[in-house]
Write an enzyme that holds these catalytic residues in place. Structure first.
Site, PDB file in Angstrom:
ATOM      1  N   HIS A 133      -4.390  -7.332   3.476  1.00 62.27           N
ATOM      2  CA  HIS A 133      -4.315  -8.128   2.239  1.00 62.27           C
ATOM      3  C   HIS A 133      -4.321  -9.632   2.556  1.00 62.27           C
ATOM      4  CE1 HIS A 133      -3.851  -5.232  -0.985  1.00 62.27           C
ATOM      5  NE2 HIS A 133      -2.875  -4.596  -0.367  1.00 62.27           N
TER       6      HIS A 133
ATOM      7  N   CYS B 238      -2.510   1.822  -3.238  1.00 61.11           N
ATOM      8  CA  CYS B 238      -2.167   0.409  -3.254  1.00 61.11           C
ATOM      9  C   CYS B 238      -1.817  -0.002  -4.683  1.00 61.11           C
ATOM     10  CB  CYS B 238      -3.376  -0.393  -2.757  1.00 61.11           C
ATOM     11  SG  CYS B 238      -3.119  -2.162  -2.748  1.00 61.11           S
ATOM     12  N   LEU B 239      -0.775  -0.799  -4.836  1.00 62.01           N
ATOM     13  CA  LEU B 239      -0.409  -1.271  -6.174  1.00 62.01           C
ATOM     14  C   LEU B 239      -1.537  -2.079  -6.807  1.00 62.01           C
ATOM     15  CD1 LEU B 239       3.245  -2.558  -5.682  1.00 62.01           C
ATOM     16  CD2 LEU B 239       2.536  -0.430  -6.776  1.00 62.01           C
TER      17      LEU B 239
ATOM     18  N   GLN C  23      -0.725 -10.244  -3.230  1.00 61.89           N
ATOM     19  CA  GLN C  23      -0.668  -9.300  -4.351  1.00 61.89           C
ATOM     20  C   GLN C  23       0.132  -9.846  -5.526  1.00 61.89           C
ATOM     21  OE1 GLN C  23       0.596  -5.810  -1.739  1.00 61.89           O
ATOM     22  NE2 GLN C  23      -0.687  -4.800  -3.262  1.00 61.89           N
TER      23      GLN C  23
ATOM     24  N   HIS D  77      -2.302  -2.050   6.631  1.00 62.89           N
ATOM     25  CA  HIS D  77      -2.773  -2.179   5.240  1.00 62.89           C
ATOM     26  C   HIS D  77      -2.319  -3.520   4.649  1.00 62.89           C
ATOM     27  CE1 HIS D  77      -3.231  -0.348   1.010  1.00 62.89           C
ATOM     28  NE2 HIS D  77      -2.557  -1.470   0.798  1.00 62.89           N
ATOM     29  N   GLU D  78      -1.053  -3.876   4.873  1.00 65.17           N
ATOM     30  CA  GLU D  78      -0.523  -5.120   4.289  1.00 65.17           C
ATOM     31  C   GLU D  78      -1.143  -6.355   4.966  1.00 65.17           C
ATOM     32  OE1 GLU D  78       0.867  -4.775   1.574  1.00 65.17           O
ATOM     33  OE2 GLU D  78       1.423  -2.663   1.763  1.00 65.17           O
TER      34      GLU D  78
ATOM     35  N   GLY E  54       5.257  -1.141   0.761  1.00 65.01           N
ATOM     36  CA  GLY E  54       4.841  -2.406   1.349  1.00 65.01           C
ATOM     37  C   GLY E  54       4.220  -3.309   0.307  1.00 65.01           C
TER      38      GLY E  54
HETATM   39 ZN    ZN Z   1      -2.161  -2.720  -0.830  1.00 62.16          ZN
END
Ligand code: ZN
Length: 164
Positions: A143, A97-98, A52, A139-140, A47
């Protein structure tokens, strides 16, 4: 299409609240394609949210079928202006998470959710899901509100793990 650089903490952009998408312009469509390509270029990434990659727009792309473990899933999901309109149950799991490359953490979330959103053609959609796919969507969406999973762990001492 392009693979874009992922912002990592403590980049202040990750703390901002993203604005709703007003119109699905060709630029928005291109951005979504770039998000998709950036997501699939990272191993096990399931995701990505627009902030991000430095764009403060309410867009997420999720595809949990990219995870090597089998999960019930709806394949590639592009969600514009996503909103959780129903949730129930609880699920705690280890998240990564990236944008937080050095740590993973245990996070409690809802199990079942209904999420309403616009798809890439601007059509209103509603999706019911649960388990891993539900967690990734939550989670997304976080963000988009300037929240990373580290903000959600219950104990900084026992629920955060350094990646080795
Ligand atoms: Zn993330």
């Amino acid at each position: 299409m392009a693979i874009l650089r992922i912002l990592t903490i403590p980049d202040p952009v990750l703390k901002q609240i993203s604005a709703p998408v007003e119109m699905i312009s060709p630029q928005v469509v291109n951005l979504i394609k770039d998000m998709q390509e950036t997501m699939t270029s990272s191993n096990f990434c399931v995701g990505i949210a627009a902030p991000q990659i430095g764009v403060l727009s309410r867009i997420i792309v999720v595809d949990v079928s990219l995870n090597p473990k089998p999960h019930r899933n709806n394949g590639l999901l592009v969600m514009i202006n996503p909103q959780i309109t129903y949730s129930s149950g609880k699920l705690k799991s280890r998240e990564g998470c990236l944008s937080v490359p050095e740590f993973t953490g245990n996070v409690s979330r809802k199990d079942k959710i209904t999420v309403e959103y616009l798809d890439i053609s601007g059509k209103k959609q509603a999706l019911n899901t649960s388990g891993f796919e539900s967690i990734v969507i939550q989670h997304e969406i976080d963000h988009l509100d300037g929240i990373v999973f580290l903000d959600k762990v219950s104990s900084l001492k026992t629920d955060i793990f350094k990646r080795v």
